[in-house]
Write a protein that holds these residues in place. Sequence first.
Motif, mmCIF file in Angstrom:
data_model
loop_
_atom_site.group_PDB
_atom_site.id
_atom_site.type_symbol
_atom_site.label_atom_id
_atom_site.label_comp_id
_atom_site.label_asym_id
_atom_site.label_seq_id
_atom_site.Cartn_x
_atom_site.Cartn_y
_atom_site.Cartn_z
ATOM 1 N N GLY A 59 0.786 -1.221 0.000
ATOM 2 C CA GLY A 59 0.000 0.000 0.000
ATOM 3 C C GLY A 59 0.819 1.273 0.000
ATOM 4 O O GLY A 59 2.020 1.273 0.315
ATOM 5 N N TYR A 60 0.178 2.369 -0.358
ATOM 6 C CA TYR A 60 0.836 3.668 -0.493
ATOM 7 C C TYR A 60 1.427 4.157 0.824
ATOM 8 O O TYR A 60 2.524 4.721 0.842
ATOM 9 C CB TYR A 60 -0.174 4.689 -1.023
ATOM 10 N N SER A 61 0.731 3.977 1.928
ATOM 11 C CA SER A 61 1.202 4.512 3.205
ATOM 12 C C SER A 61 2.531 3.903 3.619
ATOM 13 O O SER A 61 3.420 4.605 4.117
ATOM 14 C CB SER A 61 0.159 4.277 4.298
ATOM 15 N N ARG A 62 2.692 2.607 3.445
ATOM 16 C CA ARG A 62 3.957 1.967 3.789
ATOM 17 C C ARG A 62 5.032 2.359 2.778
ATOM 18 O O ARG A 62 6.197 2.561 3.145
ATOM 19 C CB ARG A 62 3.782 0.454 3.856
ATOM 20 N N SER A 63 4.662 2.445 1.520
ATOM 21 C CA SER A 63 5.602 2.904 0.505
ATOM 22 C C SER A 63 6.074 4.324 0.810
ATOM 23 O O SER A 63 7.251 4.649 0.636
ATOM 24 C CB SER A 63 4.942 2.847 -0.873
ATOM 25 N N SER A 125 4.067 6.090 -7.084
ATOM 26 C CA SER A 125 3.289 5.359 -6.087
ATOM 27 C C SER A 125 1.817 5.776 -6.104
ATOM 28 O O SER A 125 0.911 4.936 -6.016
ATOM 29 C CB SER A 125 3.892 5.588 -4.695
ATOM 30 N N PHE A 126 1.586 7.081 -6.216
ATOM 31 C CA PHE A 126 0.214 7.601 -6.249
ATOM 32 C C PHE A 126 -0.561 7.061 -7.442
ATOM 33 O O PHE A 126 -1.694 6.573 -7.306
ATOM 34 C CB PHE A 126 0.250 9.126 -6.293
ATOM 35 N N ILE A 127 0.052 7.131 -8.623
ATOM 36 C CA ILE A 127 -0.632 6.674 -9.837
ATOM 37 C C ILE A 127 -0.897 5.178 -9.785
ATOM 38 O O ILE A 127 -1.982 4.710 -10.154
ATOM 39 C CB ILE A 127 0.200 7.050 -11.083
ATOM 40 N N LEU A 128 0.094 4.408 -9.299
ATOM 41 C CA LEU A 128 -0.101 2.961 -9.224
ATOM 42 C C LEU A 128 -1.240 2.614 -8.274
ATOM 43 O O LEU A 128 -2.084 1.758 -8.584
ATOM 44 C CB LEU A 128 1.195 2.284 -8.784
ATOM 45 N N ALA A 129 -1.278 3.270 -7.121
ATOM 46 C CA ALA A 129 -2.330 2.992 -6.135
ATOM 47 C C ALA A 129 -3.706 3.324 -6.695
ATOM 48 O O ALA A 129 -4.676 2.567 -6.505
ATOM 49 C CB ALA A 129 -2.070 3.775 -4.853
ATOM 50 N N LYS A 130 -3.812 4.453 -7.399
ATOM 51 C CA LYS A 130 -5.090 4.844 -7.977
ATOM 52 C C LYS A 130 -5.507 3.908 -9.117
ATOM 53 O O LYS A 130 -6.689 3.540 -9.237
ATOM 54 C CB LYS A 130 -5.012 6.284 -8.492
ATOM 55 N N LEU A 131 -4.553 3.503 -9.936
ATOM 56 C CA LEU A 131 -4.861 2.595 -11.041
ATOM 57 C C LEU A 131 -5.277 1.221 -10.530
ATOM 58 O O LEU A 131 -6.092 0.536 -11.157
ATOM 59 C CB LEU A 131 -3.657 2.462 -11.974
ATOM 60 N N LYS A 132 -4.725 0.826 -9.391
ATOM 61 C CA LYS A 132 -5.102 -0.478 -8.830
ATOM 62 C C LYS A 132 -6.571 -0.498 -8.459
ATOM 63 O O LYS A 132 -7.276 -1.488 -8.687
ATOM 64 C CB LYS A 132 -4.241 -0.795 -7.606
ATOM 65 N N ILE A 133 -7.059 0.604 -7.885
ATOM 66 C CA ILE A 133 -8.482 0.694 -7.551
ATOM 67 C C ILE A 133 -9.312 0.762 -8.819
ATOM 68 O O ILE A 133 -10.343 0.085 -8.943
ATOM 69 C CB ILE A 133 -8.738 1.934 -6.671
ATOM 70 N N LEU A 134 -8.845 1.564 -9.791
ATOM 71 C CA LEU A 134 -9.578 1.729 -11.044
ATOM 72 C C LEU A 134 -9.710 0.420 -11.803
ATOM 73 O O LEU A 134 -10.771 0.123 -12.369
ATOM 74 C CB LEU A 134 -8.882 2.775 -11.913
ATOM 75 N N THR A 135 -8.647 -0.384 -11.821
ATOM 76 C CA THR A 135 -8.660 -1.659 -12.556
ATOM 77 C C THR A 135 -9.128 -2.826 -11.687
ATOM 78 O O THR A 135 -9.137 -3.959 -12.156
ATOM 79 C CB THR A 135 -7.251 -1.980 -13.091
ATOM 80 N N ARG A 136 -9.482 -2.537 -10.436
ATOM 81 C CA ARG A 136 -9.914 -3.564 -9.483
ATOM 82 C C ARG A 136 -8.866 -4.671 -9.310
ATOM 83 O O ARG A 136 -9.198 -5.849 -9.158
ATOM 84 C CB ARG A 136 -11.261 -4.160 -9.919
ATOM 85 N N GLY A 137 -7.638 -4.268 -9.348
ATOM 86 C CA GLY A 137 -6.553 -5.217 -9.118
ATOM 87 C C GLY A 137 -6.154 -6.038 -10.325
ATOM 88 O O GLY A 137 -5.275 -6.899 -10.223
ATOM 89 N N LYS A 138 -6.763 -5.802 -11.470
ATOM 90 C CA LYS A 138 -6.430 -6.558 -12.678
ATOM 91 C C LYS A 138 -5.357 -5.825 -13.479
ATOM 92 O O LYS A 138 -5.075 -4.660 -13.239
ATOM 93 C CB LYS A 138 -7.681 -6.739 -13.543
ATOM 94 N N GLU A 208 -1.189 -10.445 1.930
ATOM 95 C CA GLU A 208 -1.542 -9.031 1.806
ATOM 96 C C GLU A 208 -1.690 -8.642 0.330
ATOM 97 O O GLU A 208 -0.911 -9.086 -0.515
ATOM 98 C CB GLU A 208 -0.460 -8.163 2.457
ATOM 99 N N ASP A 209 -2.699 -7.866 0.042
ATOM 100 C CA ASP A 209 -2.906 -7.298 -1.286
ATOM 101 C C ASP A 209 -3.659 -5.987 -1.067
ATOM 102 O O ASP A 209 -4.874 -5.920 -1.169
ATOM 103 C CB ASP A 209 -3.723 -8.269 -2.155
ATOM 104 N N TYR A 210 -2.894 -4.941 -0.751
ATOM 105 C CA TYR A 210 -3.479 -3.716 -0.207
ATOM 106 C C TYR A 210 -4.148 -2.859 -1.281
ATOM 107 O O TYR A 210 -3.604 -2.640 -2.355
ATOM 108 C CB TYR A 210 -2.395 -2.897 0.488
ATOM 109 N N TYR A 211 -5.349 -2.370 -0.955
ATOM 110 C CA TYR A 211 -6.074 -1.423 -1.797
ATOM 111 C C TYR A 211 -6.206 -0.106 -1.033
ATOM 112 O O TYR A 211 -6.721 -0.090 0.084
ATOM 113 C CB TYR A 211 -7.463 -1.961 -2.170
ATOM 114 N N ASP A 212 -5.751 0.977 -1.631
ATOM 115 C CA ASP A 212 -5.720 2.269 -0.950
ATOM 116 C C ASP A 212 -7.038 3.030 -1.112
ATOM 117 O O ASP A 212 -7.064 4.187 -1.535
ATOM 118 C CB ASP A 212 -4.567 3.104 -1.497
ATOM 119 N N THR A 213 -8.123 2.390 -0.722
ATOM 120 C CA THR A 213 -9.441 3.018 -0.871
ATOM 121 C C THR A 213 -9.694 4.099 0.173
ATOM 122 O O THR A 213 -10.476 5.023 -0.065
ATOM 123 C CB THR A 213 -10.543 1.953 -0.764
#
Length: 233
Positions: A59-63, A125-138, A208-213
């Motif tokens: 997740g973004y916070s640990r990164s 890190s910000f873009i990756l975290a946001k894209l992960k939510i947008l793509t639902r982890g795919k 762990e598979d963190y989602y920064d929702t």
Amino acid sequence: MSKSYKHLDAIATLFVTVLLISNITSTKIVNLGWFTFDGGTLIFPLSYIFGDILTEVYGYSRSRKVIWLGFFCAFLMAVTFSLVGALPPAADWKYQEAYNQILGSTPRIVAASLIAYWVGEFSNSFILAKLKILTRGKWLWTRTIGSTLVGQVLDTTIFILIAFLGVVPNSVIGSLIVSNYLFKCGIEILFTPMTYWVTNWLKRQEQEDYYDTNTNFNPFRFSKLTSYTKPSE
């Protein structure tokens, strides 16, 4: 009680090590045919790969904490090199000029690296975290490559301009930016299969598979981590 992880410390250590090595080796300009780049470019792309893995798994916070750790370690290194260089050399030590030429220029390069690294890594890190939510982890490749394309253009441009403007001919500056950018992004793309393997292995190891929702993305905020929420299908 915060969750304990098996491999987070190792990933963080490798991340910081790559950053420090790349800062020192950036004092040499390398020419390989069509490509002209600073020596640190050979290893620095790995920091983005580790950054991708940190954000994707933990997740973004640990990164964010690891990015700041790298920042302060690089700053400490630059200050130490400067202090040592300023101290009077022993009478029989004949390498002060060589030290100044190699490590004496490191503070400027580290300053450039710190600013460029800070902007690039947090953007990545910000873009990756946001894209992960947008793509639902795919489609992991879309966020590892997509975030790198943005982060590296910021990182590379800022670094080259601060580190080498006025030091190397202006005609070389543009070549350095383009060569560095293409090389770094190429490494990211080339290592995508390895990134997939390491990321999936870590997710299984760490459970762990963190989602920064619910994450506050302010880079200066160190709030308590909240539990992740995986988007519904």
